[in-house]
Design a protein around this motif. Sequence first.
Motif, mmCIF file in Angstrom:
data_model
loop_
_atom_site.group_PDB
_atom_site.id
_atom_site.type_symbol
_atom_site.label_atom_id
_atom_site.label_comp_id
_atom_site.label_asym_id
_atom_site.label_seq_id
_atom_site.Cartn_x
_atom_site.Cartn_y
_atom_site.Cartn_z
ATOM 1 N N UNK A 193 -1.943 -19.730 -5.596
ATOM 2 C CA UNK A 193 -2.067 -18.288 -5.403
ATOM 3 C C UNK A 193 -0.828 -17.771 -4.694
ATOM 4 N N UNK A 194 -0.680 -16.447 -4.695
ATOM 5 C CA UNK A 194 0.439 -15.790 -4.013
ATOM 6 C C UNK A 194 -0.099 -14.661 -3.144
ATOM 7 N N UNK A 195 0.705 -14.238 -2.171
ATOM 8 C CA UNK A 195 0.313 -13.088 -1.344
ATOM 9 C C UNK A 195 0.134 -11.857 -2.215
ATOM 10 N N UNK A 196 -0.801 -11.011 -1.839
ATOM 11 C CA UNK A 196 -1.091 -9.798 -2.615
ATOM 12 C C UNK A 196 -1.562 -8.732 -1.638
ATOM 13 N N UNK A 197 -1.237 -7.482 -1.930
ATOM 14 C CA UNK A 197 -1.722 -6.365 -1.126
ATOM 15 C C UNK A 197 -2.535 -5.431 -2.002
ATOM 16 N N UNK A 198 -3.792 -5.231 -1.630
ATOM 17 C CA UNK A 198 -4.639 -4.252 -2.317
ATOM 18 C C UNK A 198 -4.243 -2.878 -1.784
ATOM 19 N N UNK A 256 -13.885 3.266 0.467
ATOM 20 C CA UNK A 256 -14.213 2.922 1.850
ATOM 21 C C UNK A 256 -13.048 2.274 2.594
ATOM 22 N N UNK A 257 -11.911 2.126 1.933
ATOM 23 C CA UNK A 257 -10.774 1.454 2.569
ATOM 24 C C UNK A 257 -9.564 2.371 2.521
ATOM 25 N N UNK A 258 -9.186 2.950 3.668
ATOM 26 C CA UNK A 258 -8.075 3.903 3.709
ATOM 27 C C UNK A 258 -6.733 3.224 3.923
ATOM 28 N N UNK A 259 -6.752 1.941 4.334
ATOM 29 C CA UNK A 259 -5.513 1.208 4.588
ATOM 30 C C UNK A 259 -5.353 0.091 3.564
ATOM 31 N N UNK A 260 -4.114 -0.390 3.354
ATOM 32 C CA UNK A 260 -3.934 -1.550 2.463
ATOM 33 C C UNK A 260 -4.702 -2.754 3.000
ATOM 34 N N UNK A 261 -5.024 -3.679 2.125
ATOM 35 C CA UNK A 261 -5.758 -4.881 2.530
ATOM 36 C C UNK A 261 -5.005 -6.113 2.043
#
Length: 326
Positions: free
Chosen positions: A230-235, A242-247
């Motif tokens: 796997x690799x790093x990923x930002x949602x 319900x999510x106002x910030x990146x995850x």
Amino acid sequence: MIKSILGTSAIVIMAAWPALAQNVDRTGWPSSFTLGTASQGGTFFVYGSGYGNLIAEELGLRVGIEITGGAMQNMALVHTGEADMGMTTLGPAQASIAGRSPLVPGLEMTNVCAHFPMYETPFHAVALASSGITALSEIPAGARIGFGPAGSTGDTYFPEMITALNIPFEHRNGDWNELGRQLKDGQIDVIGFAAGVPVPQVAELEASTAVNIIEFTAEEQALMTALFPVADYTIPARTYASRSAPARAVSMWNFAIVNCDLPESFVYEATRVVMQGNARMMQINAAAATTVFENWDKNTVIPWHPGAARWFIENGASIPAEMIKS
């Protein structure tokens, strides 16, 4: 037969619109084709149903959209020809080609060819806000965690990730719709999703109850990328209401696949329809933002079908000859 080993899948037959006249060689083309997706409520099902119908509509064919267990089962069904097309994730694909599929141990699935790049599958978790769980480290010992259908990408890798974090848990399986119902009813504590974002089932949960989208810490990301393919990923922020910030998450690439015995001209035209129809694909699911030519090189695992390879090479790809099925 693989299907009899893995269980009969439900099939929805969808009629195609008449195709526009095309000056293409249709020698050996099927009048219909089947496409393996995954369970209802997940991205594979929505995305796969959409692109299967797009190909059928543009080429004047009929398509059967098949509900399956996901990436591993699709490899088996496409390998045997019980499904003509399907979708997989590169980790399960690599294991299946090497004969390490837990569904059919020892069978080297070498009659599966790459069709086109789809999107990355982020691994992320969801819990009810009322649980108080806001981080993976806060999942209590013995928590009941749903990982999707047995043999799916999530079920193959996410339990191992949770184990690597030293969190004891009860392993639960089910389709995404059923797991969403169980989460709302308090029958499970967490769902570990491995699916293109936004996951339809998460959006449905958000519409009826408060949930927490659980991200990985930077340290957890580093551990996962060291242990798994796997690799790093930002949602991105606002992917979910319900999510106002990146995850923070980790991800694995998905590719569409075809049986290697399908006619070259058919696969070439099917590839053209999808790759030149990104606007239509985006209407199907937002994950199709990465279903673009530039991502052909993300596949280092599955040999390309000659028809798909021809379209990508004509448009500038430098696919090595050894990566094209002979």
